[in-house]
Enzyme design. Structure first.
Site, PDB file in Angstrom:
ATOM      1  CD1 TRP A 203      -0.197  -1.568   3.110  1.00 39.50           C
ATOM      2  CD2 TRP A 203       0.574   0.513   3.354  1.00 39.50           C
ATOM      3  NE1 TRP A 203       0.568  -1.542   4.257  1.00 39.50           N
ATOM      4  CE2 TRP A 203       1.049  -0.265   4.437  1.00 39.50           C
ATOM      5  CE3 TRP A 203       0.940   1.867   3.305  1.00 39.50           C
ATOM      6  CZ2 TRP A 203       1.857   0.255   5.446  1.00 39.50           C
ATOM      7  CZ3 TRP A 203       1.756   2.386   4.302  1.00 39.50           C
ATOM      8  CH2 TRP A 203       2.191   1.580   5.363  1.00 39.50           C
TER       9      TRP A 203
ATOM     10  N   PRO B 198      -3.230  -5.443  -6.175  1.00 45.10           N
ATOM     11  CG  PRO B 198      -4.789  -3.702  -6.327  1.00 45.10           C
ATOM     12  CD  PRO B 198      -4.487  -5.092  -6.844  1.00 45.10           C
TER      13      PRO B 198
ATOM     14  CD  GLU C  72      12.823  -4.959  -5.822  1.00 49.77           C
ATOM     15  OE1 GLU C  72      13.520  -4.737  -4.811  1.00 49.77           O
ATOM     16  OE2 GLU C  72      13.289  -4.953  -6.975  1.00 49.77           O
TER      17      GLU C  72
ATOM     18  CB  CYS D 142      11.001  -0.521   1.102  1.00 50.79           C
ATOM     19  SG  CYS D 142      11.238   0.161  -0.530  1.00 50.79           S
TER      20      CYS D 142
ATOM     21  CD  GLU E 292      10.302  -2.760   6.574  1.00 50.16           C
ATOM     22  OE1 GLU E 292       9.511  -3.719   6.593  1.00 50.16           O
ATOM     23  OE2 GLU E 292      10.708  -2.227   5.531  1.00 50.16           O
TER      24      GLU E 292
HETATM   25  P1  NAD Z   1       2.617  -7.074   2.913  1.00 50.97           P
HETATM   26  O1  NAD Z   1       3.745  -8.010   2.716  1.00 50.97           O
HETATM   27  O2  NAD Z   1       1.760  -7.239   4.098  1.00 50.97           O
HETATM   28  O3  NAD Z   1       1.632  -7.146   1.646  1.00 50.97           O
HETATM   29  C1  NAD Z   1       2.100  -6.968   0.326  1.00 50.97           C
HETATM   30  C2  NAD Z   1       1.111  -7.594  -0.646  1.00 50.97           C
HETATM   31  O4  NAD Z   1       1.107  -9.011  -0.442  1.00 50.97           O
HETATM   32  C3  NAD Z   1      -0.335  -7.138  -0.499  1.00 50.97           C
HETATM   33  O5  NAD Z   1      -0.909  -6.970  -1.772  1.00 50.97           O
HETATM   34  C4  NAD Z   1      -0.991  -8.303   0.236  1.00 50.97           C
HETATM   35  O6  NAD Z   1      -2.373  -8.416  -0.009  1.00 50.97           O
HETATM   36  C5  NAD Z   1      -0.249  -9.488  -0.364  1.00 50.97           C
HETATM   37  N1  NAD Z   1      -0.249 -10.711   0.447  1.00 50.97           N
HETATM   38  C6  NAD Z   1      -0.481 -10.828   1.784  1.00 50.97           C
HETATM   39  N2  NAD Z   1      -0.373 -12.137   2.156  1.00 50.97           N
HETATM   40  C7  NAD Z   1      -0.067 -12.844   1.036  1.00 50.97           C
HETATM   41  C8  NAD Z   1       0.183 -14.225   0.770  1.00 50.97           C
HETATM   42  N3  NAD Z   1       0.151 -15.142   1.730  1.00 50.97           N
HETATM   43  N4  NAD Z   1       0.489 -14.585  -0.499  1.00 50.97           N
HETATM   44  C9  NAD Z   1       0.559 -13.656  -1.487  1.00 50.97           C
HETATM   45  N5  NAD Z   1       0.335 -12.350  -1.299  1.00 50.97           N
HETATM   46  C10 NAD Z   1       0.019 -11.934  -0.047  1.00 50.97           C
HETATM   47  O7  NAD Z   1       3.255  -5.600   2.851  1.00 50.97           O
HETATM   48  P2  NAD Z   1       2.545  -4.200   3.108  1.00 50.97           P
HETATM   49  O8  NAD Z   1       2.239  -4.059   4.566  1.00 50.97           O
HETATM   50  O9  NAD Z   1       1.450  -3.980   2.128  1.00 50.97           O
HETATM   51  O10 NAD Z   1       3.746  -3.188   2.706  1.00 50.97           O
HETATM   52  C11 NAD Z   1       4.792  -2.850   3.561  1.00 50.97           C
HETATM   53  C12 NAD Z   1       6.022  -3.703   3.311  1.00 50.97           C
HETATM   54  O11 NAD Z   1       6.408  -3.600   1.954  1.00 50.97           O
HETATM   55  C13 NAD Z   1       7.249  -3.256   4.089  1.00 50.97           C
HETATM   56  O12 NAD Z   1       7.908  -4.376   4.599  1.00 50.97           O
HETATM   57  C14 NAD Z   1       8.120  -2.558   3.054  1.00 50.97           C
HETATM   58  O13 NAD Z   1       9.500  -2.535   3.323  1.00 50.97           O
HETATM   59  C15 NAD Z   1       7.812  -3.366   1.849  1.00 50.97           C
HETATM   60  N6  NAD Z   1       8.132  -2.615   0.638  1.00 50.97           N
HETATM   61  C16 NAD Z   1       9.261  -2.963  -0.056  1.00 50.97           C
HETATM   62  C17 NAD Z   1       9.610  -2.234  -1.194  1.00 50.97           C
HETATM   63  C18 NAD Z   1      10.849  -2.571  -2.000  1.00 50.97           C
HETATM   64  O14 NAD Z   1      10.917  -2.167  -3.154  1.00 50.97           O
HETATM   65  N7  NAD Z   1      11.816  -3.286  -1.441  1.00 50.97           N
HETATM   66  C19 NAD Z   1       8.808  -1.167  -1.619  1.00 50.97           C
HETATM   67  C20 NAD Z   1       7.672  -0.857  -0.886  1.00 50.97           C
HETATM   68  C21 NAD Z   1       7.336  -1.598   0.243  1.00 50.97           C
END
Ligand code: NAD
Length: 460
Positions: A133, A158, A230, A264, A363
């Site tokens: 998000w 998304p 990522e 991130c 984090e």
């Molecule tokens: P999240 O891992 O909770 O969710 C990311 C996505 O994965 C969402 O669309 C979610 O619905 C989906 N998801 C959840 N459970 C799943 C499963 N079991 N199988 C497949 N998909 C699943 O992350 P978040 O809270 O939305 O975002 C924050 C995190 O994202 C932080 O850790 C941040 O560092 C990371 N992030 C990394 C980068 C990068 O480029 N390295 C960029 C932005 C955010």
């Protein structure tokens, strides 16, 4: 099929989006339509793809204001930051469009008479993109553009916390792209897991937490599908001298607190040379006073709310249980009560007195910065490396031997010398260790993930 409801994090009583998840039984049809569309898309020339994708990006640009409003409502972003995100996404995407008319392989020297040997790059097929998000336009577009440039179709899953921006992307795609080429699938873990296992999906690109990334990788492994992950970060900055202390402080504050620390690539730890302790802390604390938590509707706000209730609870809990024997909260540390409610949190600086403290490893993803002090640069580098993550890092120094030691010793995919952790549109973006798996996104290297290699021996 479940309902999705999103409330404004700056005034949590206000419902700003509601809709339904994509039903699981719709998935095969959507994936099949993507497969069909991909075959036709691949057959176009690079010039045809370039013209269509230019219209797609122009369509996004024309919706800049709608996209920004949506991010303000759904995630509490400050409007300036939201507009900036759309602009940066488009710069990155337009750079990638240039690849439509570039080489897609190479001719090798012949090893046998009469044989012309070629290495051709072909599209993967259908790409599944799962996104978080925190940057709901930048991250999807960072996947959509290279996928389409290199001749793939894409299914975008998304975050349910930012559905509105994805729906605008779908509307623009419906007006400018061939049917089925970009399809948004709404929902959470269930639909994402089912999509990974769809036989029509060829590869999976994921951005999100390291914890979920592990699940994505193992689900994809069942189908022998390649992944690009990522993931999270715990990004350090090392401050070794005070040649330009004001600029250093400004760069660190921007990199630590932009998007309320929910990047991130946010700097979340600073290791400062012991001799600089007083001037560094005085300048940093003075600069942090300019961070004013508040909603985007208030012109004075310079720090938006945390974007979700879950994220707010996580930050509040972390600070509530922080170990006072290993840390000292120098400023902040508490939620902010504003008249309209909202998930606001004070800009927080925590001195770490024991480097084994939890704050050096977790984090937090909020407006919280840890600071600790060192005497020898080697010690600073090894402390900076002592996490599972390895996304990005900064050093502020004028001594070339310190800069060299940092370049050669730090374990991260991206390094910034004398500035904060903001990446560019033409450079590879990706982490080492538990911060990333597979080819980097952004820039030339993204071709490695969005295409596959075919070796052709052409005889006569
Ligand atoms: P999240 O891992 O909770 O969710 C990311 C996505 O994965 C969402 O669309 C979610 O619905 C989906 N998801 C959840 N459970 C799943 C499963 N079991 N199988 C497949 N998909 C699943 O992350 P978040 O809270 O939305 O975002 C924050 C995190 O994202 C932080 O850790 C941040 O560092 C990371 N992030 C990394 C980068 C990068 O480029 N390295 C960029 C932005 C955010």
């Amino acid at each position: 099929m479940q309902n999705i409801e999103v409330y404004n994090p700056a005034s949590p009583e206000e419902l700003v989006w509601s809709g339904t998840e994509t039903a699981l039984d719709q998935l095969p049809g959507l994936a099949e339509a993507a497969k069909k569309s991909q075959k036709e898309w691949e057959a176009l020339t690079g010039r045809q793809r370039l013209d269509i994708l230019t219209a797609f990006l122009d369509g996004i640009e024309a919706r800049t204001s709608d996209l920004a409003d949506c991010m303000v409502r759904e995630l509490g972003k400050l409007r300036g930051e939201a507009i900036g995100e759309v602009g940066k996404s488009l710069v990155e995407a337009r750079w990638m469009l240039g690849r439509c008319l570039e080489k897609s392989g190479k001719i090798m020297a012949s090893a046998r008479p009469g044989i012309r040997s070629m290495v051709i790059r072909r599209p993967r097929g259908v790409v599944l993109a799962i996104t978080p998000w925190n940057f709901p336009i930048l991250t999807p577009l960072r996947k959509i553009t290279p996928a389409l440039v290199f001749g793939n179709a894409i299914l975008l899953k998304p975050s349910v916390d930012a559905p509105g921006t994805a729906m605008i992307l779908q509307q623009v795609a419906d007006q400018s792209l061939p049917k089925g080429l970009l399809t948004v699938i709404m929902g959470g873990a269930d639909i994402a897991s089912a999509a990974i296992r769809c036989p029509q999906v060829d590869v999976v690109t994921f951005t999100g937490s390291t914890q979920v990334g592990r699940k994505v990788m193992s689900a994809a492994a069942e189908g022998l599908k390649e992944v690009s992950l990522e993931l999270g970060g715990k990004n350090p900055a090392i401050v070794h001298d005070a040649v330009n202390m004001e600029k250093t402080i400004d760069d660190i504050v921007r990199a630590a607190f932009a998007n309320t620390g929910q990047r991130c690539t946010a700097i979340s730890r600073v290791l400062v040379q012991q001799e600089l302790r007083e001037p560094f802390l005085n300048s940093l604390l003075a600069r942090m006073k300019l961070l004013i938590p508040g909603p985007s509707s208030n012109d004075e706000s310079t720090l938006g709310p945390l974007s979700t209730k879950a994220q707010y609870d996580k930050v509040c809990e972390f600070l509530k249980h922080i170990n006072p024997e290993q840390t000292d909260i120098l400023t902040g540390g508490s939620p902010v009560d504003l008249p309209g409610g909202g998930y606001f949190f004070e800009p927080t600086l925590v001195e770490v007195t024991d480097s084994k403290c939890e704050i050096n490893f977790s984090e937090i993803f909020g407006p919280v910065l840890g600071v600790e002090f060192y005497e020898k640069v080697d010690d600073a580098i090894s402390r900076a490396n002592a996490t599972e993550y390895g996304l990005t890092s900064s050093v502020f120094a004028s001594d070339i031997s310190v800069i060299r030691a940092f370049e050669e010793g730090i374990e991260s995919g991206m390094l910034h010398i004398n500035h904060g952790t903001f990446p560019d549109e033409n450079m590879p973006f990706g982490g080492w260790k538990a911060s990333g798996v597979g080819a980097p996104s952004v820039g030339e290297e993204s071709e490695q993930f969005y295409t596959r290699v075919q070796a052709i021996y052409e005889g006569v």
